[in-house]
Design a protein around this motif. Structure first.
Motif, PDB file in Angstrom:
ATOM      1  N   PRO A  20      59.311 118.813  95.015  1.00 26.30           N
ATOM      2  CA  PRO A  20      59.079 120.259  95.031  1.00 26.30           C
ATOM      3  C   PRO A  20      58.491 120.730  93.705  1.00 26.30           C
ATOM      4  O   PRO A  20      58.677 120.090  92.660  1.00 26.30           O
ATOM      5  CB  PRO A  20      60.475 120.851  95.212  1.00 26.30           C
ATOM      6  CG  PRO A  20      61.332 119.735  95.668  1.00 26.30           C
ATOM      7  CD  PRO A  20      60.716 118.470  95.158  1.00 26.30           C
ATOM      8  N   TYR A  21      57.768 121.818  93.748  1.00 29.82           N
ATOM      9  CA  TYR A  21      57.318 122.458  92.512  1.00 29.82           C
ATOM     10  C   TYR A  21      58.510 123.104  91.831  1.00 29.82           C
ATOM     11  O   TYR A  21      59.523 123.400  92.477  1.00 29.82           O
ATOM     12  CB  TYR A  21      56.281 123.543  92.820  1.00 29.82           C
ATOM     13  CG  TYR A  21      54.937 123.000  93.234  1.00 29.82           C
ATOM     14  CD1 TYR A  21      54.132 122.329  92.323  1.00 29.82           C
ATOM     15  CD2 TYR A  21      54.469 123.163  94.522  1.00 29.82           C
ATOM     16  CE1 TYR A  21      52.889 121.839  92.697  1.00 29.82           C
ATOM     17  CE2 TYR A  21      53.228 122.678  94.907  1.00 29.82           C
ATOM     18  CZ  TYR A  21      52.452 122.018  93.987  1.00 29.82           C
ATOM     19  OH  TYR A  21      51.233 121.527  94.351  1.00 29.82           O
ATOM     20  N   ASP A  22      58.383 123.341  90.546  1.00 27.33           N
ATOM     21  CA  ASP A  22      59.467 124.038  89.865  1.00 27.33           C
ATOM     22  C   ASP A  22      59.440 125.517  90.257  1.00 27.33           C
ATOM     23  O   ASP A  22      58.520 125.996  90.932  1.00 27.33           O
ATOM     24  CB  ASP A  22      59.389 123.853  88.351  1.00 27.33           C
ATOM     25  CG  ASP A  22      58.143 124.415  87.713  1.00 27.33           C
ATOM     26  OD1 ASP A  22      57.503 125.327  88.279  1.00 27.33           O
ATOM     27  OD2 ASP A  22      57.790 123.944  86.612  1.00 27.33           O
ATOM     28  N   ALA A  47      52.537 128.491  94.509  1.00 27.54           N
ATOM     29  CA  ALA A  47      52.210 127.103  94.845  1.00 27.54           C
ATOM     30  C   ALA A  47      53.006 126.689  96.084  1.00 27.54           C
ATOM     31  O   ALA A  47      54.220 126.844  96.133  1.00 27.54           O
ATOM     32  CB  ALA A  47      52.541 126.184  93.679  1.00 27.54           C
ATOM     33  N   TRP A  48      52.301 126.174  97.069  1.00 27.27           N
ATOM     34  CA  TRP A  48      52.925 125.738  98.315  1.00 27.27           C
ATOM     35  C   TRP A  48      53.031 124.229  98.332  1.00 27.27           C
ATOM     36  O   TRP A  48      52.076 123.523  98.016  1.00 27.27           O
ATOM     37  CB  TRP A  48      52.119 126.190  99.513  1.00 27.27           C
ATOM     38  CG  TRP A  48      52.004 127.661  99.676  1.00 27.27           C
ATOM     39  CD1 TRP A  48      52.759 128.627  99.070  1.00 27.27           C
ATOM     40  CD2 TRP A  48      51.068 128.361 100.484  1.00 27.27           C
ATOM     41  NE1 TRP A  48      52.348 129.870  99.469  1.00 27.27           N
ATOM     42  CE2 TRP A  48      51.311 129.735 100.333  1.00 27.27           C
ATOM     43  CE3 TRP A  48      50.041 127.951 101.328  1.00 27.27           C
ATOM     44  CZ2 TRP A  48      50.567 130.700 100.995  1.00 27.27           C
ATOM     45  CZ3 TRP A  48      49.311 128.914 101.985  1.00 27.27           C
ATOM     46  CH2 TRP A  48      49.582 130.264 101.828  1.00 27.27           C
ATOM     47  N   ARG A  49      54.161 123.739  98.753  1.00 24.88           N
ATOM     48  CA  ARG A  49      54.398 122.297  98.801  1.00 24.88           C
ATOM     49  C   ARG A  49      53.655 121.646  99.974  1.00 24.88           C
ATOM     50  O   ARG A  49      53.226 120.506  99.884  1.00 24.88           O
ATOM     51  CB  ARG A  49      55.900 122.064  98.932  1.00 24.88           C
ATOM     52  CG  ARG A  49      56.301 120.643  98.852  1.00 24.88           C
ATOM     53  CD  ARG A  49      57.808 120.540  98.851  1.00 24.88           C
ATOM     54  NE  ARG A  49      58.206 119.147  98.947  1.00 24.88           N
ATOM     55  CZ  ARG A  49      59.448 118.756  99.076  1.00 24.88           C
ATOM     56  NH1 ARG A  49      60.415 119.629  99.125  1.00 24.88           N
ATOM     57  NH2 ARG A  49      59.726 117.494  99.160  1.00 24.88           N
ATOM     58  N   THR A  50      53.502 122.354 101.076  1.00 27.06           N
ATOM     59  CA  THR A  50      52.822 121.835 102.263  1.00 27.06           C
ATOM     60  C   THR A  50      51.572 122.650 102.537  1.00 27.06           C
ATOM     61  O   THR A  50      51.620 123.874 102.519  1.00 27.06           O
ATOM     62  CB  THR A  50      53.754 121.876 103.488  1.00 27.06           C
ATOM     63  OG1 THR A  50      54.927 121.107 103.194  1.00 27.06           O
ATOM     64  CG2 THR A  50      53.081 121.311 104.731  1.00 27.06           C
ATOM     65  N   VAL A  51      50.462 121.951 102.763  1.00 29.56           N
ATOM     66  CA  VAL A  51      49.191 122.614 103.065  1.00 29.56           C
ATOM     67  C   VAL A  51      48.557 121.953 104.283  1.00 29.56           C
ATOM     68  O   VAL A  51      48.876 120.815 104.622  1.00 29.56           O
ATOM     69  CB  VAL A  51      48.216 122.575 101.867  1.00 29.56           C
ATOM     70  CG1 VAL A  51      48.743 123.413 100.715  1.00 29.56           C
ATOM     71  CG2 VAL A  51      47.957 121.152 101.410  1.00 29.56           C
ATOM     72  N   ILE A  89      45.009 120.988  98.319  1.00 33.98           N
ATOM     73  CA  ILE A  89      45.970 120.313  97.440  1.00 33.98           C
ATOM     74  C   ILE A  89      45.634 120.617  95.985  1.00 33.98           C
ATOM     75  O   ILE A  89      46.517 120.970  95.186  1.00 33.98           O
ATOM     76  CB  ILE A  89      45.968 118.794  97.693  1.00 33.98           C
ATOM     77  CG1 ILE A  89      46.502 118.490  99.093  1.00 33.98           C
ATOM     78  CG2 ILE A  89      46.772 118.063  96.612  1.00 33.98           C
ATOM     79  CD1 ILE A  89      46.255 117.058  99.541  1.00 33.98           C
ATOM     80  N   ALA A  90      44.371 120.496  95.621  1.00 34.18           N
ATOM     81  CA  ALA A  90      43.941 120.762  94.246  1.00 34.18           C
ATOM     82  C   ALA A  90      44.233 122.205  93.846  1.00 34.18           C
ATOM     83  O   ALA A  90      44.643 122.470  92.707  1.00 34.18           O
ATOM     84  CB  ALA A  90      42.453 120.461  94.092  1.00 34.18           C
ATOM     85  N   ILE A 114      47.491 126.058  90.657  1.00 33.38           N
ATOM     86  CA  ILE A 114      48.439 127.181  90.567  1.00 33.38           C
ATOM     87  C   ILE A 114      49.670 126.746  89.788  1.00 33.38           C
ATOM     88  O   ILE A 114      50.150 127.462  88.902  1.00 33.38           O
ATOM     89  CB  ILE A 114      48.828 127.678  91.970  1.00 33.38           C
ATOM     90  CG1 ILE A 114      47.643 128.355  92.646  1.00 33.38           C
ATOM     91  CG2 ILE A 114      50.026 128.633  91.898  1.00 33.38           C
ATOM     92  CD1 ILE A 114      47.836 128.641  94.127  1.00 33.38           C
ATOM     93  N   ALA A 115      50.186 125.569  90.095  1.00 32.21           N
ATOM     94  CA  ALA A 115      51.366 125.051  89.392  1.00 32.21           C
ATOM     95  C   ALA A 115      51.080 124.818  87.915  1.00 32.21           C
ATOM     96  O   ALA A 115      51.919 125.144  87.062  1.00 32.21           O
ATOM     97  CB  ALA A 115      51.849 123.767  90.060  1.00 32.21           C
TER      98      ALA A 115
END
Length: 55
Positions: free
Chosen positions: A16-18, A26-30, A42-43, A48-49
Motif C-alpha cells: 500500500p501507499y503511505d 494515489a490509487w493502489r489499483t488501476v 501506474i506511472a 502522485i506518491a
C-alpha cells in the motif's frame, strides 16, 4: 498485472501507499483498456506518491 474476462487490463500495487500518498490521491489499483495506457496509469500513481513524499 492481469487482463479481465472483458479484456480490460488491471494492476494492483503489492505494498500500500503511505497515508500521505493516499491522501494525495494515489490509487493502489488501476485499470485501462490496453497495456500502454495501464503503464501510464501506474506511472501517474507513482508520480502522485513521489510528490506527496516530498511535500
Amino acid at each position: 498485472m492481469w487482463q479481465s474476462d472483458a479484456g480490460r487490463w488491471w494492476a494492483t500495487r503489492e505494498r500500500p501507499y503511505d497515508e500521505a500518498a493516499e491522501k494525495a490521491g494515489a490509487w493502489r489499483t488501476v485499470d485501462a483498456d490496453d497495456e500502454l495506457t495501464l503503464a501510464r496509469a501506474i506511472a501517474e500513481q507513482e508520480s502522485i506518491a513521489d510528490l506527496a513524499a516530498t511535500s
